[in-house]
Motif scaffolding. Structure first.
Motif, short mmCIF file in Angstrom:
data_model
loop_
_atom_site.label_atom_id
_atom_site.label_comp_id
_atom_site.label_asym_id
_atom_site.label_seq_id
_atom_site.Cartn_x
_atom_site.Cartn_y
_atom_site.Cartn_z
N GLN A 1 -18.46 -20.78 28.29
CA GLN A 1 -19.32 -20.20 29.33
C GLN A 1 -19.24 -18.66 29.34
OE1 GLN A 1 -19.57 -21.14 33.93
NE2 GLN A 1 -17.73 -19.97 33.58
N ASP A 2 -18.03 -18.13 29.53
CA ASP A 2 -17.89 -16.68 29.66
C ASP A 2 -18.20 -15.97 28.34
OD1 ASP A 2 -17.04 -17.34 32.16
OD2 ASP A 2 -15.00 -16.57 31.94
N SER B 1 -19.79 -26.15 19.21
CA SER B 1 -21.25 -26.08 19.37
C SER B 1 -21.65 -24.67 19.81
CB SER B 1 -21.68 -27.09 20.44
OG SER B 1 -22.98 -26.78 20.86
N LEU B 2 -22.77 -24.19 19.26
CA LEU B 2 -23.26 -22.85 19.62
C LEU B 2 -24.39 -22.92 20.65
CD1 LEU B 2 -23.42 -21.15 16.08
CD2 LEU B 2 -21.54 -21.14 17.71
N TRP B 3 -24.51 -24.07 21.35
CA TRP B 3 -25.70 -24.25 22.20
C TRP B 3 -25.76 -23.24 23.35
CZ3 TRP B 3 -26.31 -25.28 27.39
CH2 TRP B 3 -25.19 -25.75 28.10
N LYS B 4 -24.61 -22.82 23.85
CA LYS B 4 -24.65 -21.88 25.01
C LYS B 4 -25.21 -20.52 24.59
CE LYS B 4 -21.00 -24.40 27.19
NZ LYS B 4 -19.59 -24.65 27.27
N ILE B 5 -24.79 -20.07 23.40
CA ILE B 5 -25.28 -18.79 22.87
C ILE B 5 -26.77 -18.93 22.53
CG2 ILE B 5 -25.03 -17.25 20.89
CD1 ILE B 5 -22.06 -18.24 20.88
N ASP B 6 -27.12 -20.09 22.03
CA ASP B 6 -28.50 -20.38 21.67
C ASP B 6 -29.37 -20.39 22.94
OD1 ASP B 6 -30.23 -20.82 19.66
OD2 ASP B 6 -30.01 -23.01 19.64
N ARG C 1 -11.41 -23.63 47.28
CA ARG C 1 -11.32 -22.70 46.16
C ARG C 1 -12.26 -21.51 46.38
NH1 ARG C 1 -7.65 -25.33 45.39
NH2 ARG C 1 -6.96 -26.53 43.58
N ASP C 2 -11.95 -20.42 45.69
CA ASP C 2 -12.75 -19.19 45.73
C ASP C 2 -13.68 -19.23 44.51
OD1 ASP C 2 -13.51 -16.53 45.17
OD2 ASP C 2 -11.75 -15.71 46.17
N PHE C 3 -14.99 -19.43 44.76
CA PHE C 3 -15.95 -19.62 43.66
C PHE C 3 -16.88 -18.43 43.50
CE2 PHE C 3 -15.09 -24.11 44.71
CZ PHE C 3 -14.99 -24.66 43.44
N GLY C 4 -17.25 -18.14 42.24
CA GLY C 4 -18.22 -17.06 41.97
C GLY C 4 -19.12 -17.40 40.81
N LEU C 5 -19.87 -16.40 40.35
CA LEU C 5 -20.88 -16.58 39.31
C LEU C 5 -20.44 -15.90 38.01
CD1 LEU C 5 -23.81 -17.54 38.69
CD2 LEU C 5 -24.60 -15.31 39.52
N SER C 6 -20.42 -16.68 36.93
CA SER C 6 -19.88 -16.18 35.65
C SER C 6 -20.54 -14.89 35.16
CB SER C 6 -20.04 -17.28 34.58
OG SER C 6 -19.73 -16.78 33.32
#
Ligand code: NAP
Length: 325
Positions: free
Chosen positions: A12-13, A39-44, A217-222
């Motif tokens: 993700q990051d 897998s390269l799907w996230k970059i894709d 939990r303390d949640f945020g956006l990547s």
């Protein structure tokens, strides 16, 4: 043009950080371990695959890491690769401990031995703090890790600080709290709840099985948190920073919000004792004032707004996939 080397680029990051650095004019080199078949799907998905140069490197092999850092001459290294799931670390503790520590040691050694200076970012985690006496958590809060993942991250964190203090390396630890996106792996809570709630909505699934929903939990956006990673490597002196939203939310409020948005009844949510962890942090949130004051990092996004964005993106991506198939 600066060169950045990113480990964990298929995560993700790694994907969001690559996009950020490419937009800033960096050459981005992504390290892949050929034996993982990543897998390269996230970059894709972000449309940046063709702009990244990929190199093979097994981060647990010290000679390969040394050679890779020497040959590619990076200005900055972002070490994001890790067995990153707390749950999986209870199932495979040895894999988590070995990979999450040896890979970091090999990178630190490679940077130490390099003649020209390299700046290193280490992905530390709020999980390292575990059982705490006082909230919010700051950079100097004592650590009491509660999982093999947290123990491995704490070891890597202190190793990074030790190399900085012993050899003067420009090495920073970004202590990130939970951060989410459409690119989050399906096994993580928020992504799992959104995906499964959509399956319930479409009639493909009957129930959502969950563990302990009372924890907070303390949640945020990547995509916002990776900005802090880059900011950390820019000042004249290295330091460690907490990256968080500063507020905690209970998991049941997250489920309620997602179910409410999708007009689903909460009676479809059942607690499955096999999903309750052996040891769990009850409540955790951080203080991001050091990152705000020293790096100029700003984070003001409400997590319920993030949830709405994630639901929308998931629905959009699913209908695109259906249209293609
Ligand atoms: P992620 O999506 O799970 O990505 C992890 C990356 O590490 C992937 O590229 C994965 O490769 C790679 N990896 C895992 N095991 C490996 C191994 N044995 N050898 C080589 N590569 C391996 O994680 P993320 O959410 O992007 O998080 C990035 C970093 O921040 C991680 O170090 C994580 O522990 C840390 N962190 C994350 C959060 C969060 O909330 N996301 C919070 C605090 C800290 P494959 O594609 O092959 O699996």
């Amino acid at each position: 043009m600066k060169t950045a080397l990113i480990t964990g680029i298929t995560g993700q990051d790694g994907a969001y950080l690559s996009r950020l650095l490419l937009n800033k004019g960096y050459e981005v080199i992504g390290l892949l371990n050929p034996s993982r078949n990543s897998s390269l799907w996230k970059i894709d998905y972000l449309g940046i695959k063709d702009q990244i140069r990929f190199e093979n490197c097994d981060l647990t092999a010290s000679d390969e890491v040394l050679q890779c850092v020497k040959e590619n001459e990076p200005d900055e290294i972002y070490n994001l690769a890790a067995q990153s799931s707390v749950g999986s670390s209870f199932q495979q503790p040895k894999d988590s401990i070995v990979f999450n520590t040896i890979s970091v040691l090999n990178l630190l050694e490679a940077v130490r031995r390099k003649k020209s200076p390299v700046r290193l970012y280490q992905a530390s985690s709020s999980e390292m703090f575990g059982k705490v006496d006082r909230l919010p958590i700051c950079e100097n809060t004592p650590m009491h890790p509660l999982s093999p993942y947290a123990v491995s991250k704490a070891a890597a964190h202190w190793m990074t600080i030790n190399y900085r203090e012993s050899y003067g390396l420009f090495a920073c630890c970004g202590i990130c709290f939970n951060h989410e996106s459409y690119l989050r792996d399906n096994r993580f809570f928020v992504k799992k709840v959104i995906k499964e709630a959509l399956r319930i909505k479409s009639g493909e699934q009957k129930l959502l099985r969950v563990g302990n929903l009372e924890v907070k939990r303390d949640f945020g956006l990547s995509s916002k948190y990776v900005e802090a990673m880059w900011l950390m490597l820019q000042p004249p002196r290295p330091s460690d920073y907490i990256i968080c939203s500063g507020r905690s939310i209970s998991l049941d409020r997250i489920v309620e919000h997602i179910f409410d948005r999708l007009e689903l009844d909460m009676d479809k949510v059942v607690v499955d004792p096999s999903l309750v962890r052996p040891n769990e942090i009850e409540d955790i949130y951080g203080d991001n004032s050091k990152a705000r004051n020293e790096l100029g990092w700003n984070y003001d996004t409400d997590f319920f707004e993030v949830l709405d964005l994630l639901i929308e993106e998931e629905i959009g991506a699913e209908s695109d996939q259906k249209a293609l198939s």
